[in-house]
Scaffold this active site. Structure first.
Site, short mmCIF file in Angstrom:
data_model
loop_
_atom_site.label_atom_id
_atom_site.label_comp_id
_atom_site.label_asym_id
_atom_site.label_seq_id
_atom_site.Cartn_x
_atom_site.Cartn_y
_atom_site.Cartn_z
CE LYS A 193 -2.21 1.75 -9.41
NZ LYS A 193 -2.39 0.83 -8.20
CB ILE A 223 -6.22 2.04 -15.36
CG1 ILE A 223 -7.22 1.01 -14.80
CG2 ILE A 223 -5.73 1.91 -16.86
CD1 ILE A 223 -8.39 1.45 -15.53
CB THR A 271 -9.81 3.82 -8.92
OG1 THR A 271 -9.03 5.01 -8.46
CG2 THR A 271 -9.54 2.73 -8.18
CE LYS A 308 -3.69 2.02 2.93
NZ LYS A 308 -4.27 2.80 1.69
CB CYS A 368 -3.96 8.52 -5.08
SG CYS A 368 -5.17 8.57 -3.79
N GLY A 420 -7.84 7.61 0.90
CA GLY A 420 -7.08 8.74 1.16
C GLY A 420 -5.65 8.48 1.72
CG LEU A 421 -2.76 8.16 -0.83
CD1 LEU A 421 -1.74 9.26 -1.19
CD2 LEU A 421 -2.59 7.03 -1.36
N GLY A 423 -7.05 -3.70 -13.23
CA GLY A 423 -8.25 -3.35 -13.51
C GLY A 423 -9.27 -4.31 -13.58
#
Lengths: 304, 264
Positions: free
Chosen positions: A166, A192, A194, A46, A131, A73-74, A244
């Site tokens: 990414k 990809i 999101t 993550k 993100c 939100g990371l 994806g």
């Protein structure tokens, strides 16, 4: 004969092409009792940020038709805690560890890259410029070819580790971004991330998510993702990690045929933690059935 | 925590819109603690996609059974509510941090709607250990009062509140709590139900300085602490608001730790 599943992502060599998509598998350790982590081609953790990140207010996710909308939100404990508490547990697995990094500013990406360079067990960096759920950084960098290039350049200058960038699908032309990143020395691309989405509670006339918008993931986005991998594969020479909505080997093979050298399983990890191992077995079975000796031989072999 | 296939033994509608699903799952039955949950795959397709977190309502360790009390709310729970005997269920569990063992002689439980489900497992265990249990049971109407006879049968003192006044106290289940807190003997409060109810319970318990534990519910994806999707706002000793995972830090939290907002 046993099929050859090895994959070369620039300087990074993997024993097989299957890994988790960042953010869907935590630091891997959460799943250690359900999945044999050593069988993965790589373990993508993550996103880590320079400082601990609290994340977005709840609700952070909701289910949508064949997908989920999320705005985490990371949330993460920050790079120092990651290096101190997580890496000593990850390194002994013997699996390449790909650390996803996210910065609020260009300088933070460079600082993260420099900090992770030389940490035992870290095999590569995945640079998250896509993100959709943070106000600063994230997709703001990945939506513009110039800023995407600048971030890539500063990470390139800060580390000798292989760099995977990414990409976001929320752009007019993803291949322009891909070429800009390639020109600055990225070793590979992953796509990809999101797709930005919104779900509304009509009774309350309010967004369902605390962050208002979120990122759409899951099988619902798979055809979009396969298409973008196909486009980018024809625009750049870099190897691609395709992702994806992959739930099965057949899904993963679509990405490989479209031009992905490796694949990442995301949302399906929540549904079926063993999904990655099933995908891997299914790819092997497909290769035997089709007489494919090396998985690299079918990358981009889509006939149109 | 492991992944299992458990077969439905029997599934019965115990009230309109509520099913009691009995699953043969010996490993979970043996390991589960009150307040923990299982993560169940509902159906084989893409919708519903995610697993559904279902609290463990009861276990029968001798027979290896796990009981799930399911309220039909959406596509996942409605699939689960209609699976007959013999159906294999794909289950991960037991998951989460459950209720702590009480250190008081009395316990008061406040269960609103299907929120009463995990409190039954807890009540059974407490009665077994000789702790007095008052169970305050709330529902929309008499028809939706869940497991009332069962609770009485195990020796809990049950009081009832209904929104429409069709049975017991006409009003909120939390109206029944203050007299229970004024009884004198040391008591611990346990609650599970809608967030506004939990907020009231937390305030009442804090008002008299009684320990109180709440079981929370949130949308959940992974169930194992990986995705950080199911968080709730909490406040530690330093007064800083932080988000904790309902799936692993909870679902049970000390009431004083949970931050409630206007809408609860």
């Amino acid at each position: 004969m046993e099929p050859d599943l090895t994959v070369q992502l620039g300087p990074l060599r993997l024993t097989n092409p299957v890994m988790p998509a960042s953010g869907t598998f935590g630091f891997g350790l959460e799943y250690a009792s359900l999945v044999d982590l050593r069988q993965l081609g790589a373990l993508v953790v993550k996103s880590v940020t320079l400082h601990p990140t609290r994340g977005n207010p709840p609700p952070r996710l909701c289910e949508t038709p064949a997908g989920i909308l999320n705005a985490i939100g990371l949330m993460n404990p920050g790079v120092e805690v990651f290096i101190r508490d997580k890496m000593p547990l990850l390194e002994p697995l013997g699996v390449p560890i790909i650390v996803n990094i996210a910065g609020r500013a260009q300088a933070e990406y460079a600082e993260l890259a420099a900090r992770l360079d030389g940490v035992p067990g870290v095999s590569a960096l995945e640079v998250n410029i896509s993100c959709p759920n943070v106000k600063e950084g994230g997709m703001a960098f990945g939506a513009d070819p110039q800023t995407a290039a600048l971030v890539t350049r500063s990470v390139r200058q800060a580390t000798r580790l292989p760099i995977i960038v990414k990409l976001s699908p929320n752009v007019t032309d993803i291949s322009v971004i891909a070429r800009a990143v390639e020109a600055e020395g990225a070793d590979a691309l992953s796509l990809i991330n999101t797709l930005t989405g919104l779900v509304i509670d009509v009774e309350k006339r309010r967004p369902v998510l605390g962050n208002t918008t979120g990122g759409l993931a899951g099988p619902a986005i798979r055809p979009v993702a396969v298409h973008l991998v196909w486009r980018v594969a024809r625009a750049v020479r870099l190897p691609i990690i395709g992702m994806g909505g992959i739930t099965s080997a057949s899904d993963a093979l679509q990405f490989i045929l479209a031009g992905a050298s490796a694949v990442a399983v995301g949302t399906q990890n929540f549904v079926q933690p063993k999904a990655m191992l099933e995908v891997l077995e299914g790819i092997k079975e497909y290769m035997i059935r089709h007489g494919v000796a090396r998985v690299q031989d079918i990358v981009g072999q889509l006939q149109v | 925590m492991q992944q299992h296939i458990g077969r439905v033994v029997v599934n019965s509608e115990i009230a309109p819109g509520y099913s009691l699903v009995t699953v043969h799952l010996p490993v979970v039955a043996a390991a589960a603690r009150p307040g923990q949950f299982v993560h169940v795959k509902a159906g084989g397709g893409y919708y519903p996609l995610l697993r559904r977190p279902i609290s463990i309502h009861r276990v029968d360790r001798e027979q290896g059974l796990v009981y799930l009390l399911v309220e039909v709310r959406g596509p996942g729970t409605s699939w689960l509510a209609f699976q007959g005997g013999g159906t294999p269920l794909d289950i991960i569990g037991p998951l989460g941090t459950g209720f702590p063992r009480p250190s008081t002689e009395r316990a008061v439980m406040v269960g609103g709607g299907v929120g009463m489900a995990p409190l039954v497992f807890l009540a059974e265990e407490m009665v077994h250990y000789g702790i007095e249990v008052d169970f305050l049971l709330g529902a929309r109407s008499e028809l939706q009062l869940l497991q009332r006879e069962f609770l009485t049968g195990i020796g809990a003192a049950v009081q009832v509140a209904t929104d429409d006044g069709s049975c017991g106290h006409h009003g909120r289940v939390t109206d029944l709590l203050p007299p229970m807190l004024a009884k004198g003997k040391e008591v611990t409060v346990y609650a599970c139900g809608p967030r506004p109810m939990l907020k009231t319970v937390a305030e009442l318990a804090a008002g008299v300085g009684v320990p109180c534990w709440l079981s929370l519910e949130e949308f959940m994806a992974c169930g194992v602490g990986a995705c950080r999707g199911c968080v709730t706002a909490t406040r530690g000793n330093d007064e800083q608001v932080t988000y904790k995972d309902v799936c692993t830090d909870g679902p049970v939290f000390a009431a004083g730790e949970v931050v409630f907002f206007n809408g609860a």
